[in-house]
Design an enzyme around this catalytic site. Structure first.
Site, short mmCIF file in Angstrom:
data_model
loop_
_atom_site.label_atom_id
_atom_site.label_comp_id
_atom_site.label_asym_id
_atom_site.label_seq_id
_atom_site.Cartn_x
_atom_site.Cartn_y
_atom_site.Cartn_z
N HIS A 183 0.80 -1.11 0.03
CA HIS A 183 0.16 -0.05 0.00
C HIS A 183 0.92 1.12 0.04
O HIS A 183 0.88 2.13 -0.86
CB HIS A 183 -0.95 0.07 1.29
CG HIS A 183 -1.88 -1.16 1.51
ND1 HIS A 183 -2.72 -1.45 0.77
CD2 HIS A 183 -1.79 -2.17 2.28
CE1 HIS A 183 -3.30 -2.75 1.20
NE2 HIS A 183 -2.47 -3.07 2.21
C1 BDR Z 1 -3.05 0.79 5.55
O1 BDR Z 1 -3.05 0.20 6.79
C2 BDR Z 1 -1.84 -0.23 7.31
O2 BDR Z 1 -2.11 -1.72 7.68
C3 BDR Z 1 -0.96 -0.03 6.33
O3 BDR Z 1 0.22 0.13 6.72
C4 BDR Z 1 -1.58 0.83 5.35
O4 BDR Z 1 -1.12 2.07 5.53
C5 BDR Z 1 -3.68 -0.40 4.55
O5 BDR Z 1 -5.18 -0.27 4.87
#
Ligand code: BDR
Ligand code: CA
Length: 308
Positions: free
Chosen positions: A238
């Site tokens: 992400h």
């Molecule tokens: C987001 O949530 C976190 O677990 C990850 O770092 C990312 O920023 C994805 O939903």
């Protein structure tokens, strides 16, 4: 000219890879890193940020601790994804570089008052919203806020309706999306197409440097949860999309749309109500990125992290 940025983050393996990408990129001047409670509690996110700076050979980087809890709701964490430490996977040494004394929110306010800046938000938006609430004058110096968060077509990853970062502090997200500051969003709709694969993870390991091997080990751990959940070959990476967008915006495609955050209904709390089809007359307040050239994204990551 280098672009000055603040990285606001809750590391997190994918946050860690985003920080490595930023520190490896001469186009970006990382003025400071502010930690926020999210994936794991604040004492771990600020420590993890320092671990990653040292891994990148940047013990001079300024790391600040910001908010330890969301603005209104209780903190929700995600050890089930990131492990107990938030950075499970590689065996990295305890950091020796200091944590800055100044509070992260004060650092954001002070920096934004001094200079034009881009905010890279990789976690819950608590620090950014607190800064905007306390010092609304800083908005004019914030060139852009690039956010990993939300989702429309993919639904949520934490509840059926909500993505983690927005779910953890929907009230903060609401402040940010109402701020009038130019916003770019990297939602799950996009990050769920930027998947790791054996070949991509092994490409990091094959580089053979400390940061590249650690990246492979971070990804080995991080992808296991989503591989099982979604039945895909790899897991979505992400947060590095936020940094990659600043380096190569041509990798991304989206639309300028209105997005509002649900803060009333418990059932859909933190849902990003993104008007992709323009069915309301609500004014656009963000660029909602939907598509990424995932091969180009991983090429960039491998090339840059390989140089650390
Ligand atoms: C987001 O949530 C976190 O677990 C990850 O770092 C990312 O920023 C994805 O939903
Ligand atoms: Ca994150």
């Amino acid at each position: 000219m280098t672009r000055p940025i603040i990285i606001d983050t809750d590391p997190g393996q994918d946050d860690a890879v985003a920080i490595l990408l930023a520190l490896a990129s001469p186009e970006l001047d990382v003025v400071g890193i502010t930690a926020v409670a999210g994936n794991v509690p604040l004492p771990l996110t600020e420590k993890n940020a320092r671990i990653i700076c040292e891994l990148a050979g940047r013990p001079d980087m300024k790391v600040f601790a910001g908010a330890s809890r969301p603005m209104v709701r209780d903190l929700v964490t995600a050890e089930y994804v990131h492990g107990k430490t938030g950075l499970d996977g590689p065996d990295l040494p305890e950091p020796t570089m200091p944590l800055q004394d100044q509070h992260g929110v004060d650092f954001i306010i002070e920096t934004c008052r001094r200079q034009k800046i881009t905010l890279c938000a990789l976690g819950p938006l608590t620090n950014v919203a607190l800064a905007l609430n306390r010092a609304p004058d800083i908005a004019s110096n914030i060139e852009e806020i690039v956010i990993m968060g939300g989702g429309l077509f993919e639904g949520g990853n934490t509840t059926p309706a909500a993505e983690f970062n927005i779910y953890v502090d929907p009230h903060a997200a609401d402040v940010v999306f109402r701020s009038g500051i130019p916003i770019v969003v990297m939602p799950l709709d996009l990050t769920h197409t930027a998947l790791t694969s054996r070949a991509r993870v092994e490409a990091f390991r094959a580089i053979g440097t400390g940061p590249a091997i650690a990246t492979a080990e971070l990804l080995d751990f991080f992808e296991r949860f989503d591989v099982e959940k979604y039945g895909t070959e790899g897991g979505p990476l992400h947060d590095p999309n936020v940094i990659a967008y600043l380096l190569k915006p041509e990798l991304y495609k989206g639309r300028h749309i209105n997005l509002e955050v649900e803060i009333s209904s418990e059932l859909t709390m933190g849902m990003t109500v993104a008007d992709w089809w323009g069915v309301t007359k609500r004014p656009a307040n963000c660029t909602y990125m939907r598509y990424v050239d995932d091969a180009g994204f991983f090429d960039l990551l491998i090339e840059r992290i390989g140089k650390l």
